[in-house]
Enzyme design. Structure first.
Site, PDB file in Angstrom:
ATOM      1  N   ASP A 199     141.096  36.312 128.116  1.00 35.33           N
ATOM      2  CA  ASP A 199     141.331  36.524 129.549  1.00 35.33           C
ATOM      3  C   ASP A 199     141.254  38.017 129.847  1.00 35.33           C
ATOM      4  OD1 ASP A 199     141.912  35.751 132.179  1.00 35.33           O
ATOM      5  OD2 ASP A 199     144.076  35.903 131.888  1.00 35.33           O
ATOM      6  N   ASP A 216     148.735  41.003 127.038  1.00 43.43           N
ATOM      7  CA  ASP A 216     148.764  39.591 127.424  1.00 43.43           C
ATOM      8  C   ASP A 216     147.683  38.765 126.730  1.00 43.43           C
ATOM      9  OD1 ASP A 216     149.361  37.173 128.518  1.00 43.43           O
ATOM     10  OD2 ASP A 216     148.853  37.702 130.584  1.00 43.43           O
TER      11      ASP A 216
END
Length: 324
Positions: A199, A216
């Site tokens: 991502d 993340d």
């Protein structure tokens, strides 16, 4: 029925952190995160922390631990990422009442500027270093990106929401069928899959002065290396596209060969993300945070726009920018 996160009060957050003998100096501050709940706090020694509470029933403990171990492996190889804090027993995944949570040291910084050649070079170098390490092993507990089957799953979730009119459903089905046929031409063999961030958009890159850190890794997955690269490229200007790609490639090749053979995957990967994003939103609508953050999802106009966007993406699949 109330959503599982509804019981995640500030007091519970603080009690969970304190169970690890870390003492917040004040109430935690909620950050913009919807899949999980992510908060910033400062401890009584003045150190800033990120605490992440995982969405129940999404990942297995093994999948979360595999993410954590991957991050530690990258840190050990001096790749700029943020690995989770571990207690004296070496545990990085912690439990408090109904929740699983993890602590990360806070990583300050700003996103790179994609019109800045030195930032693009730095991003290419960062991704090259990431992929040099990530290609050495495979995930055993995390998913593998499968575009063709993935969009059919997304299609079923969107249609099950019953938010589209009969006319919109027919138009949506037609465009998904067209995209699905295109994606079938781009099946990625397992041998081309590596451990990817998954991502890699600008919100997950932080830094200053041409030094950036990836954060993340919640969606880390087995995927082609291009999955971590394509979101850094513009969508509508061939000349700008080539210029930016050139800088990214130069940086990437400081450590490993650029995956030029995967260029044909860029528009299929973009299509996959567009379709999966809407499915993700409708699948999470029972979480009160989603109607508050994405109220336009329930508007008929959103679905008209989404279908037009997918139709435009069909054209991009047939005439990709990298061939222009």
């Amino acid at each position: 029925m109330s959503h599982p996160f509804s019981s995640l009060s500030p007091d519970l957050v603080m009690s969970a952190v304190e169970s690890l003998d870390i003492w917040p100096a004040g109430e935690p501050f909620a950050l913009n995160s919807y899949e999980n709940r992510v908060l910033l706090f400062r401890d009584d020694d003045g150190k800033n922390w990120i605490v992440k509470f995982y969405r129940p029933d999404r990942w297995s403990d093994s999948a979360i631990q595999e993410e954590h171990d991957f991050l530690q492996e990258l840190v050990d190889q001096q790749v700029p990422v943020v690995a989770p804090w571990r207690d004296k027993a070496g545990a990085s995944l912690h439990y408090f009442k109904a929740f699983r949570f993890t602590l990360f040291p806070h990583c300050p910084g700003q996103a790179p500027e994609l019109d800045n050649p030195s930032h693009l070079f730095a991003m290419g170098e960062l991704l090259g270093r990431l992929h040099q390490v990530s290609a050495k092993k495979t995930f055993q507990h995390r998913p593998r990106l499968e575009m063709a089957s993935g969009i059919l799953d997304a299609q079923q979730r969107v249609l099950a929401s019953n938010w589209m009119s009969h006319h919109q459903r027919r138009a949506y089905d037609r465009v998904i069928e067209k995209i699905h046929k295109q994606l079938l031409k781009h099946d990625v063999p397992a041998s081309s899959m590596i451990r990817c961030h998954g991502d890699c958009h600008l919100g997950n890159v932080l830094g200053r002065d041409e030094k950036f850190t990836l954060v993340d890794f919640d969606d880390c997955t087995m995927a082609p290396a291009m999955q971590d690269i394509w979101m850094l490229l513009p969508t509508d200007d061939p000349e700008e596209w080539r210029s930016q790609l050139s800088e990214i490639t130069e940086g990437y090749e400081e450590t490993c060969p650029f995956p030029a053979e995967q260029m044909a995957l860029i528009e299929p990967l973009r299509s996959y993300r567009l379709i999966r994003h809407s499915a993700w939103l409708v699948s999470r609508w029972d979480d009160p945070a989603f109607p508050r953050a994405f109220p336009w999802l329930a508007d008929s106009g959103y679905w008209d726009q989404h279908i037009r966007q997918l139709e435009q993406q069909c054209l991009q699949l047939e005439n990709p920018l990298w061939l222009a």
